[in-house]
Motif scaffolding. Structure first.
Motif, PDB file in Angstrom:
ATOM      1  N   MET A   1       0.829  -1.192   0.000  1.00  0.00           N
ATOM      2  CA  MET A   1       0.000   0.000   0.000  1.00  0.00           C
ATOM      3  C   MET A   1       0.868   1.248   0.000  1.00  0.00           C
ATOM      4  N   ASP A   2       1.993   1.226   0.716  1.00  0.00           N
ATOM      5  CA  ASP A   2       2.888   2.382   0.730  1.00  0.00           C
ATOM      6  C   ASP A   2       3.422   2.678  -0.663  1.00  0.00           C
ATOM      7  N   ASN A   3       3.675   1.634  -1.451  1.00  0.00           N
ATOM      8  CA  ASN A   3       4.163   1.848  -2.808  1.00  0.00           C
ATOM      9  C   ASN A   3       3.128   2.570  -3.651  1.00  0.00           C
ATOM     10  N   VAL A   4       1.867   2.208  -3.491  1.00  0.00           N
ATOM     11  CA  VAL A   4       0.795   2.866  -4.247  1.00  0.00           C
ATOM     12  C   VAL A   4       0.680   4.320  -3.806  1.00  0.00           C
ATOM     13  N   HIS A   5       0.762   4.559  -2.510  1.00  0.00           N
ATOM     14  CA  HIS A   5       0.668   5.920  -1.972  1.00  0.00           C
ATOM     15  C   HIS A   5       1.815   6.774  -2.517  1.00  0.00           C
ATOM     16  N   THR A   6       3.001   6.240  -2.498  1.00  0.00           N
ATOM     17  CA  THR A   6       4.159   6.952  -3.039  1.00  0.00           C
ATOM     18  C   THR A   6       3.978   7.225  -4.534  1.00  0.00           C
ATOM     19  N   PHE A   7       3.459   6.234  -5.258  1.00  0.00           N
ATOM     20  CA  PHE A   7       3.238   6.366  -6.694  1.00  0.00           C
ATOM     21  C   PHE A   7       2.255   7.497  -6.990  1.00  0.00           C
ATOM     22  N   VAL A   8       1.130   7.513  -6.256  1.00  0.00           N
ATOM     23  CA  VAL A   8       0.122   8.563  -6.465  1.00  0.00           C
ATOM     24  C   VAL A   8       0.698   9.928  -6.089  1.00  0.00           C
ATOM     25  N   SER A   9       1.449   9.984  -5.004  1.00  0.00           N
ATOM     26  CA  SER A   9       2.069  11.248  -4.587  1.00  0.00           C
ATOM     27  C   SER A   9       3.024  11.766  -5.653  1.00  0.00           C
ATOM     28  N   ILE A  34      -6.579  17.120 -10.016  1.00  0.00           N
ATOM     29  CA  ILE A  34      -6.568  16.065 -11.023  1.00  0.00           C
ATOM     30  C   ILE A  34      -7.917  16.075 -11.734  1.00  0.00           C
ATOM     31  N   ASP A  35      -7.887  16.499 -12.996  1.00  0.00           N
ATOM     32  CA  ASP A  35      -9.114  16.547 -13.788  1.00  0.00           C
ATOM     33  C   ASP A  35      -9.392  15.168 -14.388  1.00  0.00           C
ATOM     34  N   SER A  36     -10.452  15.055 -15.156  1.00  0.00           N
ATOM     35  CA  SER A  36     -10.861  13.740 -15.666  1.00  0.00           C
ATOM     36  C   SER A  36      -9.803  13.118 -16.583  1.00  0.00           C
ATOM     37  N   LEU A  37      -9.151  13.916 -17.391  1.00  0.00           N
ATOM     38  CA  LEU A  37      -8.111  13.382 -18.276  1.00  0.00           C
ATOM     39  C   LEU A  37      -6.901  12.908 -17.471  1.00  0.00           C
ATOM     40  N   SER A  38      -6.506  13.691 -16.491  1.00  0.00           N
ATOM     41  CA  SER A  38      -5.398  13.283 -15.628  1.00  0.00           C
ATOM     42  C   SER A  38      -5.753  12.043 -14.821  1.00  0.00           C
ATOM     43  N   MET A  39      -7.025  11.917 -14.434  1.00  0.00           N
ATOM     44  CA  MET A  39      -7.462  10.748 -13.678  1.00  0.00           C
ATOM     45  C   MET A  39      -7.344   9.488 -14.524  1.00  0.00           C
ATOM     46  N   VAL A  40      -7.732   9.581 -15.783  1.00  0.00           N
ATOM     47  CA  VAL A  40      -7.592   8.442 -16.691  1.00  0.00           C
ATOM     48  C   VAL A  40      -6.117   8.061 -16.801  1.00  0.00           C
ATOM     49  N   LEU A  42      -3.705   8.665 -14.582  1.00  0.00           N
ATOM     50  CA  LEU A  42      -3.287   8.096 -13.303  1.00  0.00           C
ATOM     51  C   LEU A  42      -3.738   6.645 -13.186  1.00  0.00           C
ATOM     52  N   LEU A  43      -4.994   6.378 -13.470  1.00  0.00           N
ATOM     53  CA  LEU A  43      -5.508   5.015 -13.338  1.00  0.00           C
ATOM     54  C   LEU A  43      -4.794   4.055 -14.287  1.00  0.00           C
ATOM     55  N   PHE A  44      -4.517   4.501 -15.499  1.00  0.00           N
ATOM     56  CA  PHE A  44      -3.778   3.681 -16.459  1.00  0.00           C
ATOM     57  C   PHE A  44      -2.388   3.347 -15.911  1.00  0.00           C
ATOM     58  N   LYS A  45      -1.719   4.349 -15.370  1.00  0.00           N
ATOM     59  CA  LYS A  45      -0.379   4.128 -14.826  1.00  0.00           C
ATOM     60  C   LYS A  45      -0.407   3.220 -13.598  1.00  0.00           C
ATOM     61  N   VAL A  46      -1.407   3.380 -12.745  1.00  0.00           N
ATOM     62  CA  VAL A  46      -1.539   2.509 -11.572  1.00  0.00           C
ATOM     63  C   VAL A  46      -1.794   1.069 -12.017  1.00  0.00           C
ATOM     64  N   GLU A  47      -2.676   0.895 -13.002  1.00  0.00           N
ATOM     65  CA  GLU A  47      -2.957  -0.449 -13.496  1.00  0.00           C
ATOM     66  C   GLU A  47      -1.695  -1.126 -14.013  1.00  0.00           C
ATOM     67  N   ILE A  62     -14.172   5.567  -6.346  1.00  0.00           N
ATOM     68  CA  ILE A  62     -12.793   6.021  -6.143  1.00  0.00           C
ATOM     69  C   ILE A  62     -12.750   7.536  -6.290  1.00  0.00           C
ATOM     70  N   SER A  63     -12.908   8.233  -5.163  1.00  0.00           N
ATOM     71  CA  SER A  63     -12.898   9.695  -5.222  1.00  0.00           C
ATOM     72  C   SER A  63     -11.773  10.310  -4.399  1.00  0.00           C
ATOM     73  N   THR A  64     -11.119   9.491  -3.556  1.00  0.00           N
ATOM     74  CA  THR A  64      -9.999   9.992  -2.760  1.00  0.00           C
ATOM     75  C   THR A  64      -8.777   9.118  -2.993  1.00  0.00           C
ATOM     76  N   VAL A  65      -7.637   9.612  -2.567  1.00  0.00           N
ATOM     77  CA  VAL A  65      -6.405   8.839  -2.659  1.00  0.00           C
ATOM     78  C   VAL A  65      -6.562   7.545  -1.862  1.00  0.00           C
ATOM     79  N   GLY A  66      -7.176   7.627  -0.693  1.00  0.00           N
ATOM     80  CA  GLY A  66      -7.404   6.449   0.131  1.00  0.00           C
ATOM     81  C   GLY A  66      -8.287   5.420  -0.548  1.00  0.00           C
ATOM     82  N   ASP A  67      -9.298   5.875  -1.288  1.00  0.00           N
ATOM     83  CA  ASP A  67     -10.158   4.955  -2.032  1.00  0.00           C
ATOM     84  C   ASP A  67      -9.337   4.172  -3.053  1.00  0.00           C
ATOM     85  N   LEU A  68      -8.461   4.871  -3.756  1.00  0.00           N
ATOM     86  CA  LEU A  68      -7.621   4.225  -4.757  1.00  0.00           C
ATOM     87  C   LEU A  68      -6.654   3.247  -4.092  1.00  0.00           C
TER      88      LEU A  68
END
Length: 77
Positions: A1-9, A34-40, A42-47, A62-68
């Motif tokens: 989980m810390d890796n994901v948090h660091t990645f999003v940060s 983070i607008d809708s395009l940036s969210m797409v 981010l999600l692509f990169k996380v995947e 998924i509306s917060t960093v914690g949700d993600l």
């Protein structure tokens, strides 16, 4: 989980160089600028980075960093 948090940060830092710390897990993506395009993006990169799939049906939950973080953690455990 810390890796994901660091990645999003890091993603947020790349968008806004004034953010130089881990973002709060309670922060919404809107609050982070983070607008809708940036969210797409981010999600692509996380995947790709964490070998998870985030279906469209999950996006409203998924509306917060914690949700993600929670979604990725639950998907990889």
């Amino acid at each position: 989980m810390d890796n994901v948090h660091t990645f999003v940060s890091q993603f947020v830092r790349d968008l806004d160089t004034s953010e130089d710390r881990l973002v709060p897990t309670s922060a919404t993506f809107d609050e982070l600028g983070i607008d809708s395009l940036s969210m797409v993006d981010l999600l692509f990169k996380v995947e790709r980075a964490f070998s998870v799939s985030i279906p469209d049906e999950a996006l409203p939950q998924i509306s917060t960093v914690g949700d993600l973080l929670g979604y990725v953690t639950n998907s990889t455990s």
